[in-house]
Design a protein around this motif. Structure first.
Motif, PDB file in Angstrom:
ATOM      1  N   ALA A 118       0.834  -1.206   0.000  1.00 14.72           N
ATOM      2  CA  ALA A 118       0.000   0.000   0.000  1.00 14.72           C
ATOM      3  C   ALA A 118       0.867   1.253   0.000  1.00 14.72           C
ATOM      4  O   ALA A 118       0.674   2.163  -0.815  1.00 14.72           O
ATOM      5  CB  ALA A 118      -0.928  -0.004   1.210  1.00 14.72           C
ATOM      6  N   TRP A 119       1.825   1.298   0.907  1.00 14.43           N
ATOM      7  CA  TRP A 119       2.695   2.474   0.983  1.00 14.43           C
ATOM      8  C   TRP A 119       3.570   2.565  -0.265  1.00 14.43           C
ATOM      9  O   TRP A 119       3.745   3.650  -0.844  1.00 14.43           O
ATOM     10  CB  TRP A 119       3.559   2.403   2.240  1.00 14.43           C
ATOM     11  N   LEU A 151      -7.546  -2.694   2.967  1.00 15.66           N
ATOM     12  CA  LEU A 151      -8.206  -1.433   2.627  1.00 15.66           C
ATOM     13  C   LEU A 151      -7.197  -0.392   2.140  1.00 15.66           C
ATOM     14  O   LEU A 151      -7.482   0.377   1.213  1.00 15.66           O
ATOM     15  CB  LEU A 151      -8.969  -0.895   3.839  1.00 15.66           C
ATOM     16  N   ALA A 152      -6.017  -0.370   2.763  1.00 20.44           N
ATOM     17  CA  ALA A 152      -4.971   0.566   2.325  1.00 20.44           C
ATOM     18  C   ALA A 152      -4.540   0.263   0.896  1.00 20.44           C
ATOM     19  O   ALA A 152      -4.318   1.179   0.086  1.00 20.44           O
ATOM     20  CB  ALA A 152      -3.776   0.495   3.272  1.00 20.44           C
ATOM     21  N   LEU A 173      -6.438  -1.144  -1.436  1.00 25.86           N
ATOM     22  CA  LEU A 173      -7.532  -0.698  -2.301  1.00 25.86           C
ATOM     23  C   LEU A 173      -7.507   0.812  -2.487  1.00 25.86           C
ATOM     24  O   LEU A 173      -7.740   1.324  -3.591  1.00 25.86           O
ATOM     25  CB  LEU A 173      -8.876  -1.135  -1.715  1.00 25.86           C
ATOM     26  N   ALA A 174      -7.208   1.533  -1.406  1.00 27.76           N
ATOM     27  CA  ALA A 174      -7.161   2.995  -1.486  1.00 27.76           C
ATOM     28  C   ALA A 174      -6.093   3.459  -2.469  1.00 27.76           C
ATOM     29  O   ALA A 174      -6.302   4.400  -3.240  1.00 27.76           O
ATOM     30  CB  ALA A 174      -6.911   3.586  -0.102  1.00 27.76           C
ATOM     31  N   THR A 175      -4.928   2.786  -2.465  1.00 22.90           N
ATOM     32  CA  THR A 175      -3.871   3.189  -3.397  1.00 22.90           C
ATOM     33  C   THR A 175      -4.248   2.856  -4.835  1.00 22.90           C
ATOM     34  O   THR A 175      -3.862   3.570  -5.757  1.00 22.90           O
ATOM     35  CB  THR A 175      -2.533   2.516  -3.041  1.00 22.90           C
ATOM     36  N   VAL A 176      -5.007   1.773  -5.035  1.00 19.80           N
ATOM     37  CA  VAL A 176      -5.478   1.444  -6.384  1.00 19.80           C
ATOM     38  C   VAL A 176      -6.391   2.547  -6.907  1.00 19.80           C
ATOM     39  O   VAL A 176      -6.249   3.022  -8.047  1.00 19.80           O
ATOM     40  CB  VAL A 176      -6.204   0.086  -6.400  1.00 19.80           C
ATOM     41  N   PHE A 177      -7.345   2.993  -6.079  1.00 16.68           N
ATOM     42  CA  PHE A 177      -8.243   4.075  -6.491  1.00 16.68           C
ATOM     43  C   PHE A 177      -7.470   5.372  -6.720  1.00 16.68           C
ATOM     44  O   PHE A 177      -7.766   6.135  -7.646  1.00 16.68           O
ATOM     45  CB  PHE A 177      -9.329   4.280  -5.440  1.00 16.68           C
ATOM     46  N   TYR A 178      -6.459   5.612  -5.879  1.00 16.04           N
ATOM     47  CA  TYR A 178      -5.618   6.796  -6.055  1.00 16.04           C
ATOM     48  C   TYR A 178      -4.884   6.728  -7.391  1.00 16.04           C
ATOM     49  O   TYR A 178      -4.829   7.718  -8.141  1.00 16.04           O
ATOM     50  CB  TYR A 178      -4.620   6.887  -4.904  1.00 16.04           C
TER      51      TYR A 178
END
Length: 505
Positions: free
Chosen positions: A17-18, A387-388, A390-395
């Motif tokens: 994620a990071w 979730l982190a 997934l958030a980076t994918v959307f970003y």
């Protein structure tokens, strides 16, 4: 399953994620610094038949005064050749060099995982904690910049890591050393053909390995392996030099780049001036490992004052000393020259990440084992990691294809210039603009244009706000008139048909 096994999944989720966030910020956006664009332009030119392996071509114009021929002698040609195949397969878009950067970086991550497993015994509870050195790599400030900029140093790093891997594999398997030795030598030659002598730091691997791992020292074995690497590399290089195009190219590169840099006749940077100037590269390295050192210090404090219990985890100090030593072996020799740039330390970053992870890992494991988190807490952490990701994918989806803010203006102007000026032509510019790094690289990479002076009477001429006033009268007399194309930084002129006809007659 060991008590530390659940943390492997959690560690990888948060690392990915990071890491994806750090990587996506530049990799998925359009625009990069001039060096990477220049290398991409050379690779693209090679893909369309302009230039060859031993005669790579950027353009007849260049912003530095060192390259006086069309052949690009600034660096060895292997990256250009490898990347040219990406252009052949993927076509000429800004995404092509981005895909290349991603593939090379992904392979570097794979090699770091393999090197971690080589360094940590299979019986050690941290053998499968490969995520830790990868996470530390992503904490280095330069990781965001260097691995997405199509730098030679990154591709060289890949081949150097291969050399390290196969050298260690041969050392650890003395009954079957031939294949690892051959692969190590070939990888070393590839690293040299990517960015020259700085790749030779891997010759220190056998000596550093026995210093870190062996008591008593295996001096004879270390000398033997060093001779295998150096002799194999030297033999292959000697064979290359028998081929005239290779000899001519490498001789020109060595004189123009290597010797000139060592004698202080290349670029002079303010950061390397003064009595401490030659330590600049070490200062950059320390800044990049500072987050890892801070994390090591924090975990030590938590173990010292808040840890419960007396859990013991075997030290990995041998691996730590080896990789930290190898990281220093890449940077300290650069102090012989004042030509030092931040991204030169990129070759050291995977080594330092591996070494510092070996230092941090046992302490972090002790801390986690002493806390003994319950299964619900571990499941919650796993879910948060997912979730982190997934958030980076959307970003990444949101920013993909958008121009990076630093290059928005130059990209807009270059695209608009390309709608007017035909490719593979010369674009006249003011004398001061001939030194523009970004203009040279962007108009060649995106529009296949070269820069020339007014004396050559090109069909098109470009001015900026500074030189426009000084040359406007001269341009008018030469028959140039402004073109009605909206540019933010520049004004584009075209010679009238009558002037062009007069020149042709």
């Amino acid at each position: 399953m060991t008590p530390l096994a659940p943390y492997r999944r959690i560690g990888w989720l948060f690392t990915l994620a990071w890491g994806a966030f750090v990587l996506f910020r530049r990799l998925l956006r359009e625009g990069m610094w001039a060096d990477g664009l220049t290398y991409a332009a050379i690779a693209r030119n090679m893909a369309i038949g302009k230039g060859s392996f031993w005669s790579p071509v950027f353009a007849s114009s260049f912003w530095l005064p060192y390259n006086h021929t069309e052949t690009f002698y600034e660096h060895p040609p292997l990256l250009f050749y490898l990347q040219s195949w990406f252009f052949r397969l993927l076509g000429d878009s800004y995404a092509t060099e981005r895909v290349y950067c991603f593939v090379v970086f992904a392979l570097i991550i794979v090699l770091m995982v393999q090197l971690w497993r080589q360094a940590v015994p299979a019986t050690h509870p941290l053998h499968r904690w490969e995520w830790l050195p990868v996470l530390l790599l992503f904490t280095c400030p330069l990781t965001e910049w260097t691995y997405e900029q199509n730098y030679l140093d990154v591709t060289m790093s890949l081949f150097c890591l291969l050399t390290v891997k196969y050298t260690i594999a041969g050392w650890q398997n003395p009954n079957r050393p031939l294949l690892p030795a051959v692969l190590a030598v070939l990888a070393l030659l590839a690293a040299f053909l990517t960015k020259g002598p700085v790749s030779l730091h891997v010759l220190a691997v056998p000596g550093l390995y026995t210093l870190a791992y062996d008591r008593p020292l295996k001096v004879g074995k270390a000398v033997g392996w060093t001779l295998v690497l150096a002799g194999g590399f030297g033999g292959l290089l000697a064979l290359l030099l028998l081929y005239d195009p290779a000899r001519i190219f490498l001789q020109a590169y060595f004189n123009q780049q290597v010797m000139a840099a060592l004698s202080g006749k290349r670029e002079v940077f303010a950061d390397t001036a003064g009595p401490l100037g030659r330590t600049y590269i070490v200062q950059v390295l320390l800044k990049n490992i500072a987050p890892s050192l801070g994390l090591i210090g924090l975990v030590w404090l938590l173990n010292r004052f808040w840890r419960n219990g007396s859990v013991s985890v075997q030290s990995l100090s041998k691996a730590s000393w080896f990789y930290v030593g190898l990281g220093l072996a890449t940077t300290l020799p650069m102090m012989v020259t004042t030509k030092q740039i931040d991204y030169y330390v990129v070759i050291a970053l995977p080594y330092m990440a591996l070494g510092l992870a070996a230092w941090l890992g046992p302490s972090l494991a002790k801390l986690l084992l002493s806390w003994s988190l319950a299964k619900p807490a571990l499941k919650t952490m796993t879910a948060l990691g997912g979730l982190a990701c997934l958030a980076t994918v959307f970003y990444g989806i949101r920013i993909a294809g958008t121009p990076y803010h630093s290059y928005r203006t130059i990209l807009s102007d270059v695209y608009r210039i390309g709608t007017v000026v035909p490719p593979d032509t010369k674009l006249g510019v003011c004398p001061d603009m001939m030194a523009s790094v970004l203009l040279h690289s962007y108009i060649q990479r995106y529009n296949r244009l070269e820069m020339t002076t007014l004396a050559q009477k090109p069909a098109y001429f470009l001015t900026d706000s500074v030189c426009r006033v000084a040359q406007e009268e001269e341009l008018r007399r030469a028959g140039y008139r402004p073109v009605s194309v909206p540019l933010e930084r520049y004004v584009l002129y075209r010679r009238s048909e009558g002037s062009l006809l007069t020149k042709s007659l």
